[in-house]
Design a protein around this motif. Structure first.
Motif, PDB file in Angstrom:
ATOM      1  N   MET A 190       4.932 -12.928   0.024  1.00 56.78           N
ATOM      2  CA  MET A 190       4.921 -11.488  -0.024  1.00 56.78           C
ATOM      3  C   MET A 190       4.951 -10.860  -1.248  1.00 56.78           C
ATOM      4  O   MET A 190       4.218  -9.941  -1.666  1.00 56.78           O
ATOM      5  CB  MET A 190       5.716 -10.956   1.063  1.00 56.78           C
ATOM      6  N   VAL A 191       5.816 -11.251  -2.046  1.00 60.40           N
ATOM      7  CA  VAL A 191       6.150 -10.777  -3.426  1.00 60.40           C
ATOM      8  C   VAL A 191       4.722 -11.076  -4.276  1.00 60.40           C
ATOM      9  O   VAL A 191       4.440 -10.305  -4.778  1.00 60.40           O
ATOM     10  CB  VAL A 191       7.381 -11.352  -3.986  1.00 60.40           C
ATOM     11  N   ALA A 192       4.579 -12.326  -4.055  1.00 63.46           N
ATOM     12  CA  ALA A 192       3.303 -12.682  -4.906  1.00 63.46           C
ATOM     13  C   ALA A 192       1.934 -11.970  -4.374  1.00 63.46           C
ATOM     14  O   ALA A 192       0.812 -11.747  -5.212  1.00 63.46           O
ATOM     15  CB  ALA A 192       2.983 -13.918  -4.826  1.00 63.46           C
ATOM     16  N   ALA A 193       1.902 -11.383  -3.346  1.00 68.11           N
ATOM     17  CA  ALA A 193       0.829 -10.446  -2.727  1.00 68.11           C
ATOM     18  C   ALA A 193       0.897  -9.051  -3.244  1.00 68.11           C
ATOM     19  O   ALA A 193       0.208  -8.269  -2.632  1.00 68.11           O
ATOM     20  CB  ALA A 193       0.554 -10.534  -1.319  1.00 68.11           C
ATOM     21  N   LEU A 194       1.959  -8.552  -3.988  1.00 69.52           N
ATOM     22  CA  LEU A 194       2.176  -7.254  -4.341  1.00 69.52           C
ATOM     23  C   LEU A 194       0.889  -6.568  -4.819  1.00 69.52           C
ATOM     24  O   LEU A 194       0.519  -5.134  -4.837  1.00 69.52           O
ATOM     25  CB  LEU A 194       3.401  -7.239  -5.138  1.00 69.52           C
ATOM     26  N   ARG A 195      -0.138  -7.347  -5.501  1.00 67.91           N
ATOM     27  CA  ARG A 195      -1.070  -6.680  -6.300  1.00 67.91           C
ATOM     28  C   ARG A 195      -2.702  -7.435  -5.242  1.00 67.91           C
ATOM     29  O   ARG A 195      -3.622  -7.261  -6.324  1.00 67.91           O
ATOM     30  CB  ARG A 195      -1.003  -7.164  -7.660  1.00 67.91           C
ATOM     31  N   SER A 196      -2.300  -7.844  -4.260  1.00 68.25           N
ATOM     32  CA  SER A 196      -3.764  -8.055  -3.474  1.00 68.25           C
ATOM     33  C   SER A 196      -4.154  -6.830  -2.604  1.00 68.25           C
ATOM     34  O   SER A 196      -4.780  -5.924  -3.143  1.00 68.25           O
ATOM     35  CB  SER A 196      -3.272  -9.468  -2.697  1.00 68.25           C
ATOM     36  N   THR A 197      -4.101  -6.822  -1.374  1.00 69.31           N
ATOM     37  CA  THR A 197      -4.687  -5.879  -0.655  1.00 69.31           C
ATOM     38  C   THR A 197      -3.660  -5.407   0.349  1.00 69.31           C
ATOM     39  O   THR A 197      -2.544  -6.095   0.840  1.00 69.31           O
ATOM     40  CB  THR A 197      -5.886  -6.264   0.194  1.00 69.31           C
ATOM     41  N   TRP A 198      -3.760  -4.137   0.960  1.00 69.74           N
ATOM     42  CA  TRP A 198      -2.757  -3.712   1.986  1.00 69.74           C
ATOM     43  C   TRP A 198      -2.684  -4.442   2.992  1.00 69.74           C
ATOM     44  O   TRP A 198      -1.560  -4.676   3.831  1.00 69.74           O
ATOM     45  CB  TRP A 198      -3.030  -2.398   2.116  1.00 69.74           C
ATOM     46  N   LEU A 235     -16.230  -4.526   5.734  1.00 73.67           N
ATOM     47  CA  LEU A 235     -14.923  -3.828   5.970  1.00 73.67           C
ATOM     48  C   LEU A 235     -14.119  -3.470   4.648  1.00 73.67           C
ATOM     49  O   LEU A 235     -14.337  -4.515   3.696  1.00 73.67           O
ATOM     50  CB  LEU A 235     -14.134  -4.942   6.832  1.00 73.67           C
ATOM     51  N   PRO A 236     -13.471  -2.581   4.495  1.00 70.67           N
ATOM     52  CA  PRO A 236     -12.834  -2.225   3.382  1.00 70.67           C
ATOM     53  C   PRO A 236     -11.508  -3.201   3.267  1.00 70.67           C
ATOM     54  O   PRO A 236     -10.899  -3.539   4.301  1.00 70.67           O
ATOM     55  CB  PRO A 236     -12.418  -0.681   3.510  1.00 70.67           C
ATOM     56  N   ALA A 237     -11.465  -3.647   2.061  1.00 65.98           N
ATOM     57  CA  ALA A 237     -10.411  -4.632   1.886  1.00 65.98           C
ATOM     58  C   ALA A 237      -9.146  -3.712   1.405  1.00 65.98           C
ATOM     59  O   ALA A 237      -7.910  -4.458   1.665  1.00 65.98           O
ATOM     60  CB  ALA A 237     -10.699  -5.546   0.560  1.00 65.98           C
ATOM     61  N   PHE A 238      -9.102  -2.582   1.107  1.00 61.75           N
ATOM     62  CA  PHE A 238      -8.017  -1.531   0.997  1.00 61.75           C
ATOM     63  C   PHE A 238      -7.110  -2.359  -0.415  1.00 61.75           C
ATOM     64  O   PHE A 238      -6.005  -2.671  -0.067  1.00 61.75           O
ATOM     65  CB  PHE A 238      -7.084  -1.436   1.897  1.00 61.75           C
ATOM     66  N   PRO A 239      -7.685  -2.623  -1.520  1.00 68.18           N
ATOM     67  CA  PRO A 239      -7.091  -3.043  -2.604  1.00 68.18           C
ATOM     68  C   PRO A 239      -5.637  -2.174  -3.096  1.00 68.18           C
ATOM     69  O   PRO A 239      -5.831  -1.213  -3.088  1.00 68.18           O
ATOM     70  CB  PRO A 239      -7.997  -3.033  -3.790  1.00 68.18           C
ATOM     71  N   ILE A 240      -4.591  -3.051  -3.390  1.00 66.07           N
ATOM     72  CA  ILE A 240      -3.322  -2.195  -3.704  1.00 66.07           C
ATOM     73  C   ILE A 240      -3.661  -1.709  -5.155  1.00 66.07           C
ATOM     74  O   ILE A 240      -3.229  -0.473  -5.548  1.00 66.07           O
ATOM     75  CB  ILE A 240      -2.154  -3.197  -3.738  1.00 66.07           C
ATOM     76  N   VAL A 241      -4.201  -2.278  -5.777  1.00 62.04           N
ATOM     77  CA  VAL A 241      -4.094  -2.075  -7.422  1.00 62.04           C
ATOM     78  C   VAL A 241      -5.758  -1.818  -7.656  1.00 62.04           C
ATOM     79  O   VAL A 241      -6.533  -2.623  -7.249  1.00 62.04           O
ATOM     80  CB  VAL A 241      -3.812  -3.244  -8.365  1.00 62.04           C
TER      81      VAL A 241
END
Length: 246
Positions: free
Chosen positions: A169-177, A237-243
């Motif tokens: 989960m920490v590694a996914a902080l810059r992926s998608t919501w 479908l929107p991916a909702f990227p965090i960054v």
């Protein structure tokens, strides 16, 4: 007679020969050497790799969805053996393939996460397959009852995956919501399942498996956002990227 003491790399550097058959990529490796990828005896093949992430996410979602269905005793089913064959084949093998493809394409996150959850699905199935003898080792041969050690051992198994999923989960902080939500609810699921097995509380086990439906939904959404792309479906479908990309 000309001096031929300079080596192959020097010829590349100086451009002393640049025929089509010997032309090399003018790039350097991390160590500063010429990146020579020529295979003279082999034909030159131009390839592109497919995106392995949808396969990994959709197979992961399928496994969690099936485990959750059996965990809440959907349709009154009390014997969940059928799920073990499915999770060992689709989520298990497919995520190994997705992990290998991610490794080849340079995706460290996918190369780590997908084989890890493939191992989870395969180990989950092996624990419950009668042929492995794992459950039999915890069963009293006379009474046929499970030892109290078994639910405690499963609880430790769940706590271990809680820790591993937290790292992911920490590694996914810059992926998608959606991927972040998947890991967040997966952590809640592991907490409830581990606590339910430790305390012998069936309500916590049902609650944990119910959260699994949310995990599966997020994984299905994230997988479809990468699979339903232009050229395959008329919509995305929107991916909702965090960054946000610049």
């Amino acid at each position: 007679m000309a001096d031929h003491t300079y080596d192959h790399a020097d010829k590349i550097e100086s451009g002393s020969y640049d025929t089509r058959s010997d032309r090399l990529e003018r790039a350097r490796t991390a160590g500063g050497h010429i990146d020579d990828r020529s295979q003279i005896p082999l034909p030159e093949i131009h390839r592109s790799l497919a995106n392995p992430t949808p396969l990994g996410l959709l197979s992961f979602a399928t496994g969690i969805f099936l485990i959750s269905l059996m965990g809440v005793h959907s349709r009154g089913i009390q014997t969940p053996n059928v799920v073990y064959a499915v999770v060992s084949m689709f989520p298990g093998i497919s995520q190994i393939i997705a992990g290998i493809m991610s490794f080849v394409s340079g995706n460290t996150f996918g190369a780590t996460v997908f084989p890890s959850y493939a191992a989870f699905n395969l180990s989950f199935a092996l624990i419950n397959f009668p042929g492995t003898g794992i459950i039999a080792s915890y069963t009293d041969p006379i009474t046929g009852e499970l030892s109290p050690d078994f639910p405690q051992a499963i609880a430790m198994y769940m706590w271990t995956w809680f820790v591993i999923s937290g790292i992911f989960m920490v590694a996914a902080l810059r992926s998608t919501w959606m991927i972040m939500a998947m890991f967040f609810f997966l952590e809640i699921e592991y907490i409830l399942l581990a606590s339910g097995y430790m305390l012998g509380n069936g309500s916590l086990l049902v609650a944990g498996n119910s959260i699994g439906f949310v995990v599966a939904f997020c994984a299905f959404w994230a997988g479809c956002s990468g699979f339903w792309v232009k050229g395959i479906t008329p919509f995305t479908l929107p991916a909702f990227p965090i960054v946000k990309e610049d």
